[in-house]
Design a protein around this motif. Structure first.
Motif, PDB file in Angstrom:
ATOM      1  N   ASP A  23       0.836  -1.197   0.000  1.00 25.14           N
ATOM      2  CA  ASP A  23       0.000   0.000   0.000  1.00 25.14           C
ATOM      3  C   ASP A  23       0.877   1.256   0.000  1.00 25.14           C
ATOM      4  O   ASP A  23       0.624   2.206  -0.747  1.00 25.14           O
ATOM      5  CB  ASP A  23      -0.911  -0.023   1.225  1.00 25.14           C
ATOM      6  N   ALA A  24       1.922   1.255   0.831  1.00 23.90           N
ATOM      7  CA  ALA A  24       2.828   2.415   0.885  1.00 23.90           C
ATOM      8  C   ALA A  24       3.599   2.570  -0.417  1.00 23.90           C
ATOM      9  O   ALA A  24       3.840   3.698  -0.873  1.00 23.90           O
ATOM     10  CB  ALA A  24       3.789   2.266   2.067  1.00 23.90           C
ATOM     11  N   PHE A  25       3.989   1.456  -1.031  1.00 22.71           N
ATOM     12  CA  PHE A  25       4.669   1.522  -2.323  1.00 22.71           C
ATOM     13  C   PHE A  25       3.748   2.122  -3.383  1.00 22.71           C
ATOM     14  O   PHE A  25       4.162   2.968  -4.189  1.00 22.71           O
ATOM     15  CB  PHE A  25       5.128   0.133  -2.766  1.00 22.71           C
ATOM     16  N   ALA A  26       2.471   1.707  -3.382  1.00 25.03           N
ATOM     17  CA  ALA A  26       1.506   2.268  -4.336  1.00 25.03           C
ATOM     18  C   ALA A  26       1.357   3.771  -4.121  1.00 25.03           C
ATOM     19  O   ALA A  26       1.337   4.546  -5.091  1.00 25.03           O
ATOM     20  CB  ALA A  26       0.162   1.562  -4.195  1.00 25.03           C
ATOM     21  N   ASP A  27       1.255   4.188  -2.866  1.00 23.60           N
ATOM     22  CA  ASP A  27       1.175   5.628  -2.556  1.00 23.60           C
ATOM     23  C   ASP A  27       2.371   6.369  -3.149  1.00 23.60           C
ATOM     24  O   ASP A  27       2.224   7.418  -3.772  1.00 23.60           O
ATOM     25  CB  ASP A  27       1.152   5.856  -1.042  1.00 23.60           C
ATOM     26  N   TRP A  28       3.564   5.801  -2.929  1.00 24.66           N
ATOM     27  CA  TRP A  28       4.799   6.457  -3.377  1.00 24.66           C
ATOM     28  C   TRP A  28       4.834   6.550  -4.900  1.00 24.66           C
ATOM     29  O   TRP A  28       5.130   7.607  -5.454  1.00 24.66           O
ATOM     30  CB  TRP A  28       6.011   5.686  -2.868  1.00 24.66           C
ATOM     31  N   LEU A  29       4.516   5.454  -5.579  1.00 23.81           N
ATOM     32  CA  LEU A  29       4.621   5.435  -7.042  1.00 23.81           C
ATOM     33  C   LEU A  29       3.612   6.396  -7.671  1.00 23.81           C
ATOM     34  O   LEU A  29       3.952   7.151  -8.594  1.00 23.81           O
ATOM     35  CB  LEU A  29       4.403   4.017  -7.551  1.00 23.81           C
ATOM     36  N   LEU A  30       2.405   6.394  -7.162  1.00 20.82           N
ATOM     37  CA  LEU A  30       1.384   7.286  -7.714  1.00 20.82           C
ATOM     38  C   LEU A  30       1.705   8.744  -7.412  1.00 20.82           C
ATOM     39  O   LEU A  30       1.453   9.628  -8.238  1.00 20.82           O
ATOM     40  CB  LEU A  30       0.010   6.901  -7.159  1.00 20.82           C
ATOM     41  N   ALA A  31       2.284   9.017  -6.234  1.00 20.90           N
ATOM     42  CA  ALA A  31       2.684  10.384  -5.900  1.00 20.90           C
ATOM     43  C   ALA A  31       3.834  10.847  -6.786  1.00 20.90           C
ATOM     44  O   ALA A  31       3.878  12.019  -7.209  1.00 20.90           O
ATOM     45  CB  ALA A  31       3.081  10.475  -4.426  1.00 20.90           C
ATOM     46  N   GLN A  32       4.775   9.940  -7.088  1.00 24.47           N
ATOM     47  CA  GLN A  32       5.882  10.281  -7.990  1.00 24.47           C
ATOM     48  C   GLN A  32       5.346  10.690  -9.354  1.00 24.47           C
ATOM     49  O   GLN A  32       5.796  11.667  -9.948  1.00 24.47           O
ATOM     50  CB  GLN A  32       6.826   9.088  -8.142  1.00 24.47           C
ATOM     51  N   GLU A  33       4.399   9.922  -9.835  1.00 29.29           N
ATOM     52  CA  GLU A  33       3.801  10.239 -11.137  1.00 29.29           C
ATOM     53  C   GLU A  33       3.093  11.585 -11.110  1.00 29.29           C
ATOM     54  O   GLU A  33       3.199  12.370 -12.046  1.00 29.29           O
ATOM     55  CB  GLU A  33       2.800   9.150 -11.502  1.00 29.29           C
ATOM     56  N   ALA A  34       2.350  11.821 -10.046  1.00 24.00           N
ATOM     57  CA  ALA A  34       1.612  13.084  -9.949  1.00 24.00           C
ATOM     58  C   ALA A  34       2.563  14.267  -9.937  1.00 24.00           C
ATOM     59  O   ALA A  34       2.302  15.310 -10.544  1.00 24.00           O
ATOM     60  CB  ALA A  34       0.737  13.085  -8.697  1.00 24.00           C
ATOM     61  N   ALA A  35       3.714  14.107  -9.248  1.00 23.03           N
ATOM     62  CA  ALA A  35       4.689  15.189  -9.168  1.00 23.03           C
ATOM     63  C   ALA A  35       5.352  15.450 -10.510  1.00 23.03           C
ATOM     64  O   ALA A  35       5.781  16.578 -10.795  1.00 23.03           O
ATOM     65  CB  ALA A  35       5.742  14.860  -8.113  1.00 23.03           C
ATOM     66  N   GLU A  36       5.443  14.412 -11.350  1.00 19.88           N
ATOM     67  CA  GLU A  36       6.116  14.553 -12.638  1.00 19.88           C
ATOM     68  C   GLU A  36       5.166  14.991 -13.748  1.00 19.88           C
ATOM     69  O   GLU A  36       5.603  15.317 -14.849  1.00 19.88           O
ATOM     70  CB  GLU A  36       6.756  13.216 -13.028  1.00 19.88           C
ATOM     71  N   THR A  37       3.853  14.998 -13.482  1.00 17.17           N
ATOM     72  CA  THR A  37       2.872  15.381 -14.497  1.00 17.17           C
ATOM     73  C   THR A  37       2.746  16.885 -14.555  1.00 17.17           C
ATOM     74  O   THR A  37       2.411  17.520 -13.556  1.00 17.17           O
ATOM     75  CB  THR A  37       1.494  14.770 -14.189  1.00 17.17           C
ATOM     76  N   PRO A  38       3.041  17.511 -15.689  1.00 17.74           N
ATOM     77  CA  PRO A  38       2.945  18.971 -15.770  1.00 17.74           C
ATOM     78  C   PRO A  38       1.501  19.446 -15.635  1.00 17.74           C
ATOM     79  O   PRO A  38       0.574  18.798 -16.117  1.00 17.74           O
ATOM     80  CB  PRO A  38       3.500  19.291 -17.168  1.00 17.74           C
ATOM     81  N   THR A  39       1.342  20.565 -14.956  1.00 20.41           N
ATOM     82  CA  THR A  39       0.014  21.158 -14.798  1.00 20.41           C
ATOM     83  C   THR A  39      -0.234  22.124 -15.946  1.00 20.41           C
ATOM     84  O   THR A  39       0.597  23.019 -16.214  1.00 20.41           O
ATOM     85  CB  THR A  39      -0.082  21.912 -13.465  1.00 20.41           C
ATOM     86  N   LEU A  40      -1.338  21.957 -16.660  1.00 18.73           N
ATOM     87  CA  LEU A  40      -1.650  22.839 -17.787  1.00 18.73           C
ATOM     88  C   LEU A  40      -2.044  24.216 -17.277  1.00 18.73           C
ATOM     89  O   LEU A  40      -2.788  24.344 -16.291  1.00 18.73           O
ATOM     90  CB  LEU A  40      -2.798  22.256 -18.610  1.00 18.73           C
ATOM     91  N   PRO A  41      -1.524  25.280 -17.893  1.00 22.27           N
ATOM     92  CA  PRO A  41      -1.892  26.618 -17.442  1.00 22.27           C
ATOM     93  C   PRO A  41      -3.370  26.914 -17.704  1.00 22.27           C
ATOM     94  O   PRO A  41      -3.963  26.410 -18.656  1.00 22.27           O
ATOM     95  CB  PRO A  41      -1.012  27.524 -18.302  1.00 22.27           C
ATOM     96  N   VAL A  42      -3.957  27.705 -16.820  1.00 25.01           N
ATOM     97  CA  VAL A  42      -5.365  28.092 -16.965  1.00 25.01           C
ATOM     98  C   VAL A  42      -5.435  29.322 -17.850  1.00 25.01           C
ATOM     99  O   VAL A  42      -4.721  30.298 -17.646  1.00 25.01           O
ATOM    100  CB  VAL A  42      -5.987  28.388 -15.581  1.00 25.01           C
ATOM    101  N   ALA A  43      -6.266  29.282 -18.873  1.00 24.82           N
ATOM    102  CA  ALA A  43      -6.389  30.416 -19.792  1.00 24.82           C
ATOM    103  C   ALA A  43      -6.920  31.629 -19.050  1.00 24.82           C
ATOM    104  O   ALA A  43      -7.728  31.527 -18.124  1.00 24.82           O
ATOM    105  CB  ALA A  43      -7.325  30.057 -20.941  1.00 24.82           C
ATOM    106  N   GLN A  44      -6.446  32.803 -19.449  1.00 25.95           N
ATOM    107  CA  GLN A  44      -6.858  34.048 -18.804  1.00 25.95           C
ATOM    108  C   GLN A  44      -8.383  34.213 -18.913  1.00 25.95           C
ATOM    109  O   GLN A  44      -8.968  34.082 -19.985  1.00 25.95           O
ATOM    110  CB  GLN A  44      -6.163  35.258 -19.437  1.00 25.95           C
ATOM    111  N   GLY A  45      -8.988  34.495 -17.782  1.00 25.21           N
ATOM    112  CA  GLY A  45     -10.430  34.699 -17.751  1.00 25.21           C
ATOM    113  C   GLY A  45     -11.206  33.423 -17.579  1.00 25.21           C
ATOM    114  O   GLY A  45     -12.423  33.457 -17.396  1.00 25.21           O
ATOM    115  N   ALA A  46     -10.504  32.243 -17.591  1.00 25.92           N
ATOM    116  CA  ALA A  46     -11.193  30.994 -17.416  1.00 25.92           C
ATOM    117  C   ALA A  46     -11.309  30.663 -15.932  1.00 25.92           C
ATOM    118  O   ALA A  46     -10.515  31.134 -15.129  1.00 25.92           O
ATOM    119  CB  ALA A  46     -10.453  29.855 -18.140  1.00 25.92           C
ATOM    120  N   THR A  47     -12.280  29.864 -15.591  1.00 24.31           N
ATOM    121  CA  THR A  47     -12.447  29.433 -14.209  1.00 24.31           C
ATOM    122  C   THR A  47     -11.567  28.220 -13.957  1.00 24.31           C
ATOM    123  O   THR A  47     -11.673  27.223 -14.672  1.00 24.31           O
ATOM    124  CB  THR A  47     -13.904  29.039 -13.940  1.00 24.31           C
ATOM    125  N   PRO A  48     -10.654  28.272 -12.940  1.00 26.86           N
ATOM    126  CA  PRO A  48      -9.778  27.142 -12.695  1.00 26.86           C
ATOM    127  C   PRO A  48     -10.581  25.921 -12.259  1.00 26.86           C
ATOM    128  O   PRO A  48     -11.618  26.063 -11.685  1.00 26.86           O
ATOM    129  CB  PRO A  48      -8.851  27.620 -11.577  1.00 26.86           C
TER     130      PRO A  48
END
Length: 212
Positions: A187-212
């Motif tokens: 379970d802890a390994f799954a937490d770690w691996l999924l968190a690693q992936e989340a940290a490496e996934t780029p966040t798309l910028p929110v367009a100006q005037g759009a609701t985040p």
């Protein structure tokens, strides 16, 4: 043609998914999932990970159980995984006794090479996690990122070792390959691996005037 997957990881079986026994898991009645382990596989699947097992099953070579019993054990495992939304794509196993001198009995890396060939994924891209030193040694020998789980054969290290504490690990378990990462359980390994992936996934910028 080998099946090609983008995200694949390798797990040990006894002591990682289910309780290990000194006298071998020889029948479906003796196969008992560890708390939270099957659910951890389901979470990894939901995160896009395919899971395969690499397991020594020398009880076959020693004459303690047969292929029909092993198939029945794995049928129970698959049913219990499906009940929580999880899946193991394939089970790679070594049936040989230690004296057979095969190249698939861990700590030899033969099973890992079979997995890489079957799925067409470089070994460096195949994380491998297990509770047994020989599983981690086989993973490292094959070139896989190696992860030790403090369950089963390594449960005695729990409480004596900090998360990822390589200096302590080198003292307490010097036979482990350098760079082995440590997790309390699957379970802890799954937490770690999924968190690693989340940290490496780029966040798309929110367009100006759009609701985040």
């Amino acid at each position: 043609m080998p099946e090609r997957l983008q995200k694949l990881l390798i797990l040990d079986r006894d002591g990682t998914l289910n309780r290990s026994r000194d006298d071998y898991v020889a029948s479906p009645d003796e196969w008992e999932a560890l708390p939270g382990a099957l659910e951890a596989v389901a979470r990894l699947n939901q995160g896009g990970w395919h899971v395969v097992l690499a397991t020594n099953q020398s009880g076959i070579g020693r004459g303690l159980f047969d292929m029909a019993s092993l198939n029945a054990i794995h049928a129970k495992m698959h049913r219990q995984l499906a009940a929580v939304g999880g899946r193991v794509d394939a089970v790679f196993f070594c049936p040989h006794a230690p004296e057979d001198g095969c190249d698939c009995r861990k700590p030899a890396p033969g099973l890992f090479h079979q997995i890489a060939a079957r799925f067409g994924i470089p070994l460096a891209n195949l994380p491998a996690a297990g509770n047994a030193v020989r599983h981690v040694q086989a993973a490292a020998a094959a070139g896989c990122p190696a992860h030790l789980l403090l369950t089963g054969k390594s449960e005695h290290l729990r409480g004596r070792l900090g998360q990822g504490a390589e200096a302590d690990l080198a003292v307490l378990a010097p036979e482990l390959p350098p760079g082995t990462q440590v997790h309390d359980d699957l379970d802890a390994f799954a937490d770690w691996l999924l968190a690693q992936e989340a940290a490496e996934t780029p966040t798309l910028p929110v367009a100006q005037g759009a609701t985040p």
